[in-house]
Design a protein around this motif. Structure first.
Motif, PDB file in Angstrom:
ATOM      1  N   THR A 158       0.838  -1.222   0.000  1.00 34.30           N
ATOM      2  CA  THR A 158       0.000   0.000   0.000  1.00 34.30           C
ATOM      3  C   THR A 158       0.867   1.263   0.000  1.00 34.30           C
ATOM      4  O   THR A 158       0.355   2.368  -0.107  1.00 34.30           O
ATOM      5  N   MET A 159       2.153   1.070   0.187  1.00 36.82           N
ATOM      6  CA  MET A 159       3.146   2.132   0.391  1.00 36.82           C
ATOM      7  C   MET A 159       2.983   2.835   1.734  1.00 36.82           C
ATOM      8  O   MET A 159       3.579   3.889   1.971  1.00 36.82           O
ATOM      9  N   MET A 160       2.194   2.242   2.638  1.00 38.37           N
ATOM     10  CA  MET A 160       2.185   2.743   4.019  1.00 38.37           C
ATOM     11  C   MET A 160       3.573   2.579   4.621  1.00 38.37           C
ATOM     12  O   MET A 160       4.008   3.370   5.448  1.00 38.37           O
ATOM     13  N   ASN A 161       4.287   1.525   4.185  1.00 34.31           N
ATOM     14  CA  ASN A 161       5.637   1.324   4.692  1.00 34.31           C
ATOM     15  C   ASN A 161       6.506   2.550   4.391  1.00 34.31           C
ATOM     16  O   ASN A 161       7.259   3.020   5.238  1.00 34.31           O
ATOM     17  N   LYS A 162       6.367   3.091   3.184  1.00 35.76           N
ATOM     18  CA  LYS A 162       7.180   4.268   2.821  1.00 35.76           C
ATOM     19  C   LYS A 162       6.730   5.477   3.649  1.00 35.76           C
ATOM     20  O   LYS A 162       7.543   6.299   4.073  1.00 35.76           O
ATOM     21  N   CYS A 163       5.415   5.551   3.894  1.00 35.43           N
ATOM     22  CA  CYS A 163       4.877   6.633   4.726  1.00 35.43           C
ATOM     23  C   CYS A 163       5.503   6.561   6.128  1.00 35.43           C
ATOM     24  O   CYS A 163       5.983   7.571   6.660  1.00 35.43           O
TER      25      CYS A 163
ATOM     26  N   ILE B  72      11.671  15.224   2.870  1.00 38.06           N
ATOM     27  CA  ILE B  72      12.168  13.911   2.452  1.00 38.06           C
ATOM     28  C   ILE B  72      11.415  13.467   1.200  1.00 38.06           C
ATOM     29  O   ILE B  72      10.179  13.416   1.199  1.00 38.06           O
ATOM     30  N   ASP B  73      12.144  13.181   0.139  1.00 34.35           N
ATOM     31  CA  ASP B  73      11.508  12.748  -1.106  1.00 34.35           C
ATOM     32  C   ASP B  73      11.505  11.217  -1.188  1.00 34.35           C
ATOM     33  O   ASP B  73      12.327  10.552  -0.570  1.00 34.35           O
ATOM     34  N   VAL B  74      10.565  10.716  -1.996  1.00 33.87           N
ATOM     35  CA  VAL B  74      10.510   9.265  -2.242  1.00 33.87           C
ATOM     36  C   VAL B  74      10.690   9.032  -3.740  1.00 33.87           C
ATOM     37  O   VAL B  74      10.124   9.754  -4.564  1.00 33.87           O
ATOM     38  N   LEU B  75      11.485   8.040  -4.063  1.00 27.60           N
ATOM     39  CA  LEU B  75      11.739   7.692  -5.460  1.00 27.60           C
ATOM     40  C   LEU B  75      11.531   6.185  -5.626  1.00 27.60           C
ATOM     41  O   LEU B  75      12.101   5.402  -4.871  1.00 27.60           O
TER      42      LEU B  75
ATOM     43  N   ALA C 265       1.971  10.774   5.267  1.00 27.71           N
ATOM     44  CA  ALA C 265       3.180  11.101   6.029  1.00 27.71           C
ATOM     45  C   ALA C 265       3.288  12.601   6.196  1.00 27.71           C
ATOM     46  O   ALA C 265       3.481  13.115   7.308  1.00 27.71           O
ATOM     47  N   LYS C 266       3.119  13.337   5.078  1.00 28.51           N
ATOM     48  CA  LYS C 266       3.248  14.811   5.149  1.00 28.51           C
ATOM     49  C   LYS C 266       2.142  15.372   6.039  1.00 28.51           C
ATOM     50  O   LYS C 266       2.357  16.273   6.835  1.00 28.51           O
ATOM     51  N   ASP C 267       0.905  14.814   5.898  1.00 28.19           N
ATOM     52  CA  ASP C 267      -0.214  15.304   6.716  1.00 28.19           C
ATOM     53  C   ASP C 267       0.107  15.142   8.199  1.00 28.19           C
ATOM     54  O   ASP C 267      -0.118  16.050   9.002  1.00 28.19           O
ATOM     55  N   CYS C 268       0.622  13.959   8.560  1.00 22.32           N
ATOM     56  CA  CYS C 268       0.904  13.698   9.982  1.00 22.32           C
ATOM     57  C   CYS C 268       2.079  14.561  10.463  1.00 22.32           C
ATOM     58  O   CYS C 268       2.054  15.060  11.584  1.00 22.32           O
ATOM     59  N   ILE C 269       3.087  14.735   9.615  1.00 26.18           N
ATOM     60  CA  ILE C 269       4.214  15.580  10.024  1.00 26.18           C
ATOM     61  C   ILE C 269       3.710  17.006  10.277  1.00 26.18           C
ATOM     62  O   ILE C 269       4.101  17.663  11.232  1.00 26.18           O
ATOM     63  N   ASN C 270       2.773  17.480   9.437  1.00 25.65           N
ATOM     64  CA  ASN C 270       2.205  18.820   9.664  1.00 25.65           C
ATOM     65  C   ASN C 270       1.384  18.869  10.941  1.00 25.65           C
ATOM     66  O   ASN C 270       1.431  19.837  11.683  1.00 25.65           O
ATOM     67  N   SER C 271       0.614  17.800  11.226  1.00 26.48           N
ATOM     68  CA  SER C 271      -0.253  17.810  12.414  1.00 26.48           C
ATOM     69  C   SER C 271       0.539  17.531  13.690  1.00 26.48           C
ATOM     70  O   SER C 271       0.235  18.085  14.748  1.00 26.48           O
ATOM     71  N   GLY C 272       1.536  16.649  13.610  1.00 31.93           N
ATOM     72  CA  GLY C 272       2.361  16.299  14.776  1.00 31.93           C
ATOM     73  C   GLY C 272       1.567  15.617  15.874  1.00 31.93           C
ATOM     74  O   GLY C 272       0.521  15.007  15.627  1.00 31.93           O
ATOM     75  N   GLY C 273       2.051  15.731  17.121  1.00 33.26           N
ATOM     76  CA  GLY C 273       1.367  15.205  18.309  1.00 33.26           C
ATOM     77  C   GLY C 273       0.980  13.743  18.183  1.00 33.26           C
ATOM     78  O   GLY C 273       1.790  12.894  17.814  1.00 33.26           O
ATOM     79  N   THR C 274      -0.303  13.479  18.511  1.00 27.81           N
ATOM     80  CA  THR C 274      -0.765  12.081  18.517  1.00 27.81           C
ATOM     81  C   THR C 274      -1.148  11.582  17.123  1.00 27.81           C
ATOM     82  O   THR C 274      -1.607  10.445  16.995  1.00 27.81           O
ATOM     83  N   SER C 275      -0.977  12.418  16.092  1.00 27.23           N
ATOM     84  CA  SER C 275      -1.405  11.962  14.749  1.00 27.23           C
ATOM     85  C   SER C 275      -0.631  10.707  14.317  1.00 27.23           C
ATOM     86  O   SER C 275      -1.178   9.828  13.654  1.00 27.23           O
ATOM     87  N   PHE C 276       0.637  10.602  14.742  1.00 23.61           N
ATOM     88  CA  PHE C 276       1.442   9.437  14.345  1.00 23.61           C
ATOM     89  C   PHE C 276       0.888   8.141  14.968  1.00 23.61           C
ATOM     90  O   PHE C 276       0.834   7.105  14.315  1.00 23.61           O
TER      91      PHE C 276
END
Ligand SMILES: NC(=O)c1ccc[n+]([C@@H]2O[C@H](COP(=O)([O-])OP(=O)(O)OC[C@H]3O[C@@H](n4cnc5c(N)ncnc54)[C@H](OP(=O)(O)O)[C@@H]3O)[C@@H](O)[C@H]2O)c1
Length: 385
Positions: free
Chosen positions: A215-220, A235-238, A310-321
């Motif tokens: 699902t590419m959640m692993n990359k996330c 961080i970029d993904v290729l 990943a970007k959404d959670c990095i922006n939200s921070g806290g317990t989002s992870f």
């Protein structure tokens, strides 16, 4: 001799770690091995590696393990509960803890190892994704080191050797094989079965990470892991289907450094075990003459929307992870049991993230609380699906 614990020794990373130890028997002694239920393999590992302590999380498996080990075999002390496990992780005799169990169950022992200043070889990305900030702060106080053995993060670690100034780096590029569905028609994703999702084209891994790779959640999760490890948000993904280049660092002058090898977890594990020296991994050399092509593709976030999380959670921070990770663990387990379809995984995770209150993380308890709430909400959504 360095003394070592392998948490999750019966899994894919655990077994690869023992393969590397087998090649370097004079350098390491095994203090502790742990698993959940696989008592047969644990008994075999004990006969070969003679650890002082063993822990099996499942009570039935504990009994079966003693029968399987028999009476003529090496003296191993079977730990009976988490309290005893924590004492061994904290003990002065133990230097290195290989965190190779899967999922959030890794957080408590990893926390304990960091609290007691151990050198942690981290494969269990889930614990670090949810609690990276707390674990980093704790390790600064205790002198613990968190050393990645995920192949991509090991590659970045190697590319950063000798870099004194963070300002000289322009970006980190994590590569990913793209998983088994890179070239599958998006309209056919609804028919994907657990068997297909756990059959990775180049890596041989446990079921949960195999589904995450598909699902590419692993990359996330790896983007978030890299953020905590290296202190970068950019961080970029290729996508690199051959899995030869394990990641890259680009510098201010636009020069790039990459790390290459065949896709074999023994190689990053040996780097972690031997650091700062290099030891024999038992892996094969990369034969350039046999590589017909190294290809690169831009990740398709329409097909693999997990990447955007990943970007959404990095922006939200806290317990989002924690919310993200718990929802994913529940959805992947339900998909593997045939209770939800492949496309439901992302649908439910997104809904849980949208509906959850994201809070600040002040202590480890906040993470467990968010994890529990996310699991409850995810289970409700799974049941009505
Ligand atoms: N596999 C790879 O190539 C790879 C690469 C990079 C990172 N990682 C990361 O490494 C971790 C392990 O992955 P894997 O593929 O090795 O997983 P795996 O093959 O499924 O093995 C998981 C290990 O954890 C143990 N375990 C599971 N639940 C447990 C619990 N509740 N308490 C104690 N032990 C428990 C299992 O014991 P039983 O065997 O008894 O169930 C097994 O030893 C994951 O976080 C993954 O993301 C894996």
């Amino acid at each position: 001799m360095k003394s070592l614990a392998i948490l999750g020794s019966t899994g894919s990373v655990g077994k690869s770690t023992l393969d590397v130890i087998r090649k370097n028997k004079d350098e390491f002694k095994i203090e502790l091995l742990t698993a959940r239920t696989n008592f047969r393999l644990m008994a075999e590992q004990c006969k070969e590696f003679t650890p002082k302590f063993v822990y099996l999380e499942n009570k039935e498996a504990q009994k079966s393990f003693l029968d399987e080990l028999g009476t003529n075999n090496p003296q191993v002390t079977l730990l009976s509960d988490e309290k005893e496990l924590n004492q061994i992780i904290a003990s002065e005799d133990l230097e290195i803890v290989v965190a190779a169990m899967v999922g959030i169950v890794g957080l408590k022992p990893v926390f304990q190892a960091i609290k007691h200043g151990k050198h942690i070889l981290l494969a269990n990305k889930e614990s670090y994704v949810v609690a990276g900030e707390i674990l980093n702060n704790l390790s600064k106080k205790t002198g613990a080191t968190i050393f990645p053995i995920d192949s991509e993060h090991s590659a970045i670690h190697q590319c950063l050797m000798g870099v004194k100034n963070k300002e000289s780096i322009s970006r980190l590029i994590l590569t990913g094989s793209g998983g088994p569905f890179l070239n599958r028609d998006i309209n056919d994703f609804k028919n994907i079965t657990p068997k297909e999702a756990t059959t990775h084209p180049i890596w041989n891994m446990g079921d949960k990470i195999s589904v995450d790779s598909s699902t590419m959640m692993n990359k996330c999760l790896e983007i978030i892991e890299a953020k905590w490890l290296f202190g970068f948000d950019d961080i970029d993904v290729l996508i690199h289907p051959e899995g030869i280049i394990h990641s890259l660092v680009e510098f201010k002058d636009k020069s790039l450094i990459a790390q290459l090898s065949i896709p074999d977890m023994k190689i990053p594990i040996a780097y972690g075990l031997g650091f700062p020296e290099r030891i024999n991994s038992g892996g094969d050399s990369l034969d350039f003459e046999k590589i017909s092509n190294l290809s690169f593709v831009k990740p398709d976030s329409k097909k693999f929307p997990s990447l955007v999380l990943a970007k959404d959670c990095i922006n939200s921070g806290g317990t989002s992870f924690s919310t993200l990770n718990a929802a994913n663990e529940e959805c992947v387990a339900s998909f593997l049991e045939g209770r939800i379809g492949y496309l439901d995984i992302h649908k439910i995770i997104s809904e849980v993230l949208d509906k959850s209150d994201i809070k600040m993380v002040e202590e480890i308890g906040d993470i467990f609380e968010a994890d529990m709430q996310s699991r409850e909400m995810t289970k409700e959504l799974i049941n009505i699906n």
